[in-house]
Write an enzyme that holds these catalytic residues in place. Structure first.
Site, PDB file in Angstrom:
ATOM      1  N   THR A  19       0.838  -1.211   0.000  1.00  0.00           N
ATOM      2  CA  THR A  19       0.000   0.000   0.000  1.00  0.00           C
ATOM      3  C   THR A  19       0.868   1.254   0.000  1.00  0.00           C
ATOM      4  OG1 THR A  19      -1.654  -1.186   1.288  1.00  0.00           O
ATOM      5  CG2 THR A  19      -1.807   1.215   1.294  1.00  0.00           C
ATOM      6  N   VAL A  20       1.856   1.274   0.897  1.00  0.00           N
ATOM      7  CA  VAL A  20       2.653   2.490   1.082  1.00  0.00           C
ATOM      8  C   VAL A  20       3.662   2.669  -0.049  1.00  0.00           C
ATOM      9  CG1 VAL A  20       4.256   3.638   2.645  1.00  0.00           C
ATOM     10  CG2 VAL A  20       2.336   2.343   3.584  1.00  0.00           C
ATOM     11  N   ARG A  51       9.203  -8.938  -3.505  1.00  0.00           N
ATOM     12  CA  ARG A  51       9.396 -10.386  -3.420  1.00  0.00           C
ATOM     13  C   ARG A  51       8.415 -11.133  -4.304  1.00  0.00           C
ATOM     14  NH1 ARG A  51       9.758  -9.810   2.822  1.00  0.00           N
ATOM     15  NH2 ARG A  51      11.969  -9.482   3.143  1.00  0.00           N
ATOM     16  N   LYS A 109       7.708   2.917  11.740  1.00  0.00           N
ATOM     17  CA  LYS A 109       7.724   3.415  13.133  1.00  0.00           C
ATOM     18  C   LYS A 109       8.219   2.381  14.120  1.00  0.00           C
ATOM     19  CE  LYS A 109       3.706   1.993  11.486  1.00  0.00           C
ATOM     20  NZ  LYS A 109       2.466   2.274  10.855  1.00  0.00           N
ATOM     21  N   GLU A 133       9.239  11.073   8.077  1.00  0.00           N
ATOM     22  CA  GLU A 133       7.967  11.793   8.269  1.00  0.00           C
ATOM     23  C   GLU A 133       6.762  10.850   8.233  1.00  0.00           C
ATOM     24  OE1 GLU A 133       5.849  14.178   9.534  1.00  0.00           O
ATOM     25  OE2 GLU A 133       7.362  15.525   8.731  1.00  0.00           O
ATOM     26  N   GLY A 138       0.890   9.421   9.501  1.00  0.00           N
ATOM     27  CA  GLY A 138       0.654   9.346   8.055  1.00  0.00           C
ATOM     28  C   GLY A 138       0.983  10.629   7.319  1.00  0.00           C
ATOM     29  N   GLY A 191      -6.422  -0.802   3.703  1.00  0.00           N
ATOM     30  CA  GLY A 191      -4.960  -0.621   3.802  1.00  0.00           C
ATOM     31  C   GLY A 191      -4.548   0.244   4.978  1.00  0.00           C
ATOM     32  N   LYS A 209       4.760   5.289  17.648  1.00  0.00           N
ATOM     33  CA  LYS A 209       4.755   6.679  17.160  1.00  0.00           C
ATOM     34  C   LYS A 209       4.975   7.660  18.304  1.00  0.00           C
ATOM     35  CE  LYS A 209       1.595   5.346  13.438  1.00  0.00           C
ATOM     36  NZ  LYS A 209       0.174   5.110  13.149  1.00  0.00           N
ATOM     37  N   GLY A 306      -3.146   5.084   5.049  1.00  0.00           N
ATOM     38  CA  GLY A 306      -3.615   4.948   3.663  1.00  0.00           C
ATOM     39  C   GLY A 306      -2.520   5.355   2.684  1.00  0.00           C
TER      40      GLY A 306
END
Ligand code: HSE
Length: 440
Positions: A19-20, A51, A109, A133, A138, A191, A209, A306
């Protein structure tokens, strides 16, 4: 100069295309022209490590390796974006990238909260930067705020809704009466949730965090293991409703506070006054309220999870790194906001030394004298009552009693609760939720 026409493009390698990572990949492509106007150089994703096959991405012009270390060891790569998550392979990816003299951008994190001290020390020694960041809140640029925007201030405390999944679940349950696991499944499909969703609902992700935020706020080493962590799984609809009746909302907060004896570092459900702006932060949104001097209270709000919001922060970090590339590392903003040789050893306070107010709910036999016993116990522990509410009986013979207290040290409250639970007329466990007024 605003275009990279005559300057060598910056080569970015992305490790992980979930997702990220996928969000960052797409954003770098979609906004390439606008980004190069900001940096003065073109930025190309020239190598990705995945992968498994990733259908749905146009990877033309990008080298794709199943061995993710092929990215880390690619001499052409200037910046490695680590977005595989976890703390084992990810740690190797980051440490090896640093050893290879590459800058790193990470959203991880957990990795930073647990191993950040060694990672930043290695980066400082090698003269590279590790930007993060996206690791906190997020798309909300809170790391930038803590490190740069508030640099003139002495930070007193911060309180944050820093897990989008948990806030989404609590909001849906409160507003729509939806079932906990039903909402969790939706958060996973969108996600938002961690690979292991207990990280979200048990407060572990928020504690990662918070650990990072506290280091940025107070210039202390990252000490995740000392954070107190309590999740949201035991919250009941009754408590949510009683809190509302008393003018409060329950939010899952991460709180870091500098007090005389040390620093509080704690994640737990918390009653906060319903009229506070942060009490109205709903859904997947995050918010961090920072109280510092001389500016006073400031509040930062936005999407905490997200693809788009996280990619926004990753790409902003890439822009920062590109702008700083080629400079001597003494000009970098310090990783933990304070100069590495000025990090302080102020202790993290154990939870039983923390002072807060409380919401207590107990179920008592409906008999004369029970409330008198309960208030006697509180008074013997010098605990002042702010409000007390006895609700009509749920079941014949027993009544819910709700008490709000003034601030008291947790150790004292633990003893008082144990004594209340030992009363013959108190049924079962006393529910305790901490309460913060969050006033400046
Ligand atoms: N699982 C995290 C959340 C993702 O829900 O906030 C962003 O760190």
């Amino acid at each position: 100069m605003h275009s990279g026409d005559d300057v060598k493009p910056v080569s970015v390698g992305i490790v992980g295309l979930g997702t990220v990572g996928g969000g960052a990949f797409n954003l770098l492509r979609e906004n390439a022209a606008e980004i190069s106007r900001r940096t003065g150089r073109d930025i190309r994703v020239s190598h990705v490590g995945v992968r498994r096959d990733k259908p749905g991405y146009d990877l033309s012009g990008t080298q794709v390796s199943q061995d993710i270390f092929a990215v880390v060891n690619d001499p052409a790569i200037d910046i490695v974006v680590e977005v595989i998550g976890g703390t084992t392979t990810a740690r190797e990816v980051v440490m090896q990238s640093i050893a290879n003299g590459k800058h790193v951008v990470t959203a991880n994190k957990a990795l930073l909260a647990e191993y950040g001290n060694e990672i930043f020390a290695a980066a400082e020694q090698k003269g590279v930067y590790v930007a993060f960041e996206a690791a906190v809140a997020g798309g909300v640029p809170i790391v930038k705020v803590m490190r740069e925007g508030l640099a003139a201030n002495r930070i007193e405390w911060l309180a944050g809704i820093i897990n989008g999944t948990g806030n989404f679940i609590m909001t849906e349950m409160r507003e729509k009466g939806r079932d906990f696991y039903d909402v969790l499944k939706e958060a996973q499909a969108l996600g938002y949730a961690e690979a292991d969703p207990t990280f979200d609902v048990e407060g572990i992700d928020a504690a990662h965090k918070l650990t990072i935020l506290a280091s940025l706020a107070f210039g202390i080493p990252l000490q995740f293991k000392k954070a107190y962590t309590e999740g949201i799984t035991k919250l009941t609809r009754d408590d949510v409703a009683y809190a509302e009746e008393l003018g409060f909302r329950i939010k899952h907060l991460g709180i870091a506070r500098r007090v005389e004896k040390g620093i509080e570092l704690r994640v737990h459900p918390t009653l906060i006054p319903a009229e506070r702006l942060i009490a109205n932060v709903n859904g997947v949104k995050n918010a961090v309220l920072v109280q510092s001097q001389p500016v006073g209270a400031t509040l930062y709000y936005g999407s905490g999870a997200g693809a788009g919001p996280t990619a926004s922060s990753i790409v902003a970090d890439i822009v920062d790194v590109v702008r700083a590339m080629g400079s001597d590392n003494s000009t970098f903003v310090p990783h933990l906001a304070f100069q590495p040789d000025a990090i302080s050893d102020t202790p993290i306070l154990p939870m039983d030394e923390v002072v807060t107010s409380y919401y207590l709910r107990l179920t008592a036999n409906d008999r004369p004298g029970v409330l008198a016993d309960v208030t006697r116990i509180l008074s013997e522990h010098a605990i002042s009552i702010e409000a007390i509410l006895q609700k009509p009986a749920h079941e014949a013979g027993s009544v819910p009693v709700i008490i709000l207290t003034k601030p008291v040290v947790e150790r004292e409250m633990n003893q008082a609760i144990a004594e209340m639970e030992a009363l013959d007329d108190v049924i079962g466990k006393v529910v305790r939720i901490r309460l913060e007024n969050l006033d400046a």
